[in-house]
Design an enzyme around this catalytic site. Structure first.
Site, PDB file in Angstrom:
ATOM      1  N   SER A   1     117.996  70.686  14.477  1.00 55.34           N
ATOM      2  CA  SER A   1     118.915  70.811  15.617  1.00 55.34           C
ATOM      3  C   SER A   1     119.131  72.298  15.859  1.00 55.34           C
ATOM      4  CB  SER A   1     120.261  70.155  15.273  1.00 55.34           C
ATOM      5  OG  SER A   1     121.256  70.584  16.195  1.00 55.34           O
TER       6      SER A   1
ATOM      7  N   TYR B   1     126.455  69.127   8.416  1.00 52.65           N
ATOM      8  CA  TYR B   1     125.374  68.734   9.335  1.00 52.65           C
ATOM      9  C   TYR B   1     124.480  69.939   9.621  1.00 52.65           C
ATOM     10  CZ  TYR B   1     123.152  66.978  13.649  1.00 52.65           C
ATOM     11  OH  TYR B   1     122.253  66.589  14.618  1.00 52.65           O
TER      12      TYR B   1
HETATM   13  N1  NAD Z   1     121.333  63.633  20.168  1.00 53.36           N
HETATM   14  C1  NAD Z   1     121.427  64.951  20.045  1.00 53.36           C
HETATM   15  O1  NAD Z   1     122.033  65.662  20.866  1.00 53.36           O
HETATM   16  C2  NAD Z   1     120.759  65.627  18.875  1.00 53.36           C
HETATM   17  C3  NAD Z   1     120.796  67.027  18.829  1.00 53.36           C
HETATM   18  C4  NAD Z   1     120.200  67.680  17.771  1.00 53.36           C
HETATM   19  C5  NAD Z   1     119.574  66.962  16.766  1.00 53.36           C
HETATM   20  N2  NAD Z   1     119.555  65.601  16.820  1.00 53.36           N
HETATM   21  C6  NAD Z   1     118.891  64.885  15.730  1.00 53.36           C
HETATM   22  O2  NAD Z   1     117.939  63.961  16.242  1.00 53.36           O
HETATM   23  C7  NAD Z   1     117.938  62.783  15.439  1.00 53.36           C
HETATM   24  C8  NAD Z   1     118.243  61.562  16.306  1.00 53.36           C
HETATM   25  O3  NAD Z   1     119.478  61.746  16.946  1.00 53.36           O
HETATM   26  P1  NAD Z   1     120.165  60.589  17.822  1.00 53.36           P
HETATM   27  O4  NAD Z   1     121.205  61.232  18.656  1.00 53.36           O
HETATM   28  O5  NAD Z   1     119.123  59.761  18.443  1.00 53.36           O
HETATM   29  O6  NAD Z   1     120.909  59.800  16.651  1.00 53.36           O
HETATM   30  P2  NAD Z   1     121.450  58.297  16.560  1.00 53.36           P
HETATM   31  O7  NAD Z   1     122.700  58.355  15.748  1.00 53.36           O
HETATM   32  O8  NAD Z   1     121.475  57.653  17.914  1.00 53.36           O
HETATM   33  O9  NAD Z   1     120.314  57.580  15.698  1.00 53.36           O
HETATM   34  C9  NAD Z   1     120.208  57.784  14.327  1.00 53.36           C
HETATM   35  C10 NAD Z   1     119.735  56.496  13.699  1.00 53.36           C
HETATM   36  O10 NAD Z   1     119.656  56.714  12.289  1.00 53.36           O
HETATM   37  C11 NAD Z   1     120.035  55.525  11.652  1.00 53.36           C
HETATM   38  N3  NAD Z   1     120.436  55.812  10.281  1.00 53.36           N
HETATM   39  C12 NAD Z   1     121.616  56.314   9.839  1.00 53.36           C
HETATM   40  N4  NAD Z   1     121.611  56.413   8.511  1.00 53.36           N
HETATM   41  C13 NAD Z   1     120.401  55.967   8.091  1.00 53.36           C
HETATM   42  C14 NAD Z   1     119.799  55.814   6.816  1.00 53.36           C
HETATM   43  N5  NAD Z   1     120.456  56.142   5.692  1.00 53.36           N
HETATM   44  N6  NAD Z   1     118.537  55.328   6.742  1.00 53.36           N
HETATM   45  C15 NAD Z   1     117.872  54.967   7.866  1.00 53.36           C
HETATM   46  N7  NAD Z   1     118.401  55.078   9.095  1.00 53.36           N
HETATM   47  C16 NAD Z   1     119.644  55.579   9.212  1.00 53.36           C
HETATM   48  C17 NAD Z   1     121.185  54.985  12.504  1.00 53.36           C
HETATM   49  O11 NAD Z   1     121.406  53.602  12.269  1.00 53.36           O
HETATM   50  C18 NAD Z   1     120.700  55.311  13.906  1.00 53.36           C
HETATM   51  O12 NAD Z   1     119.994  54.215  14.460  1.00 53.36           O
HETATM   52  C19 NAD Z   1     118.963  63.009  14.347  1.00 53.36           C
HETATM   53  O13 NAD Z   1     118.339  63.521  13.200  1.00 53.36           O
HETATM   54  C20 NAD Z   1     119.899  64.046  14.956  1.00 53.36           C
HETATM   55  O14 NAD Z   1     120.542  64.801  13.969  1.00 53.36           O
HETATM   56  C21 NAD Z   1     120.126  64.915  17.853  1.00 53.36           C
END
Ligand code: NAD
Length: 271
Positions: free
Chosen positions: A150, A163
């Site tokens: 991120s 995080y």
């Molecule tokens: N959305 C954003 O703005 C953003 C920004 C920067 C980075 N990210 C990164 O991108 C990735 C996806 O983000 P998102 O917004 O789609 O997240 P999200 O929360 O929508 O999806 C994450 C998924 O991970 C699953 N999960 C949680 N714990 C778990 C575990 N122990 N084992 C297996 N699965 C597990 C959850 O059930 C969920 O379906 C993440 O790593 C997040 O940190 C997202």
């Protein structure tokens, strides 16, 4: 979404965190590009929904419940993926522990157990899936791993230090993997999204905070899961064969400008 050209035809892909947001969009896009996908999530019902959408679209997908912070669970997941689709070519790590968001507070008040929960999923999860995926990729003569970091790895939001630390660690891990296995044909790169509108961020950020994010993006709109999925497709495809150990920022220009620019803009607009 752009039309598909089968960039991943015949490839076996494993996507973690694929029940929601960016992971789901990535699993769906990879399947449209011809990959056979294992859709992994700790929440089986959401993984099933993603897999169903892929199958309805004519793709190949199996849902699988796995906790990426648990070594046995990861070992079973990777074995399932390799058995289901004749090996493993592509690993995509998007699982993230959102359950500790409100407890991830200033370091002076931090709880080590909260930190461990965050690091266990967001950082150690990438290490564990790689640990079990790499031997399959070595046998196949190569593979591609993409881990999600991120922009908060280097741009502090003045909150969520655990995080931010987990996402900075993902970059170090990925560069190590890229170096350790690059000669044997395995590439490992990082995607660093900015603010992407997903179920998780919609819950975490208020309407006003989302508007502030939009003000700070050098793009007409906020990011969508497909924006990240398309970047992930590039990194997983043969189009990026000579790209290894790199961080691809997908943030609509959020991290491109000096921090005083919004203040300058306000001054020139007489606010
Ligand atoms: N959305 C954003 O703005 C953003 C920004 C920067 C980075 N990210 C990164 O991108 C990735 C996806 O983000 P998102 O917004 O789609 O997240 P999200 O929360 O929508 O999806 C994450 C998924 O991970 C699953 N999960 C949680 N714990 C778990 C575990 N122990 N084992 C297996 N699965 C597990 C959850 O059930 C969920 O379906 C993440 O790593 C997040 O940190 C997202």
């Amino acid at each position: 979404m752009s039309t598909t050209v089968g960039r991943l035809t015949g490839k076996s892909a494993l996507v973690t965190g694929a029940g929601s947001g960016i992971g789901a969009a990535t699993a769906e896009l990879f399947a449209r590009e011809g990959a056979k996908v294992v859709v992994a999530d700790i929440d089986l019902s959401s993984a099933r929904m993603t897999a169903e959408r892929i199958r309805d679209d004519g793709g190949v997908a199996e849902p699988f419940a796995a906790d990426v912070s648990d070594e046995m669970s990861v070992a079973n997941l990777v074995e399932f993926a390799a058995d289901s689709h004749g090996g493993l070519d592509i690993l995509q790590n998007y699982a993230s522990n959102r359950s500790v968001v409100t407890q991830d507070v200033d370091v002076a008040d931090a709880s080590p157990s909260v930190w461990l929960k965050q690091l266990a999923v967001d950082l150690m999860g990438c290490m564990l899936t790689s640990k079990y995926a790499v031997p399959h990729m070595l046998r196949a003569g190569g593979g591609s791993i993409t881990n999600s970091s991120s922009v908060v790895a280097w741009l502090s939001l003045e909150s969520r230090p655990a995080y931010a630390t987990s996402k900075a660690g993902v970059i170090g891990l990925s560069k190590s993997l890229a170096t350790e296995y690059g000669k044997q044909g395995i590439r490992c790169n990082v995607i660093a999204p900015g603010h992407i509108v997903t179920p998780a961020t919609e819950k975490q950020f208020s309407e006003i905070q989302t508007q502030v994010m939009l003000d700070h993006v050098s793009a007409p709109r906020l990011g969508r899961p497909d924006d990240v999925a398309l970047a992930a497709l590039f990194l997983a495809s043969p189009d990026s064969t000579f790209i290894n150990g790199q961080v691809l920022v997908v943030d609509g220009g959020l991290s491109a400008y000096a921090p005083m620019i919004p203040s300058f803009r306000r001054l020139t607009q007489g606010e």
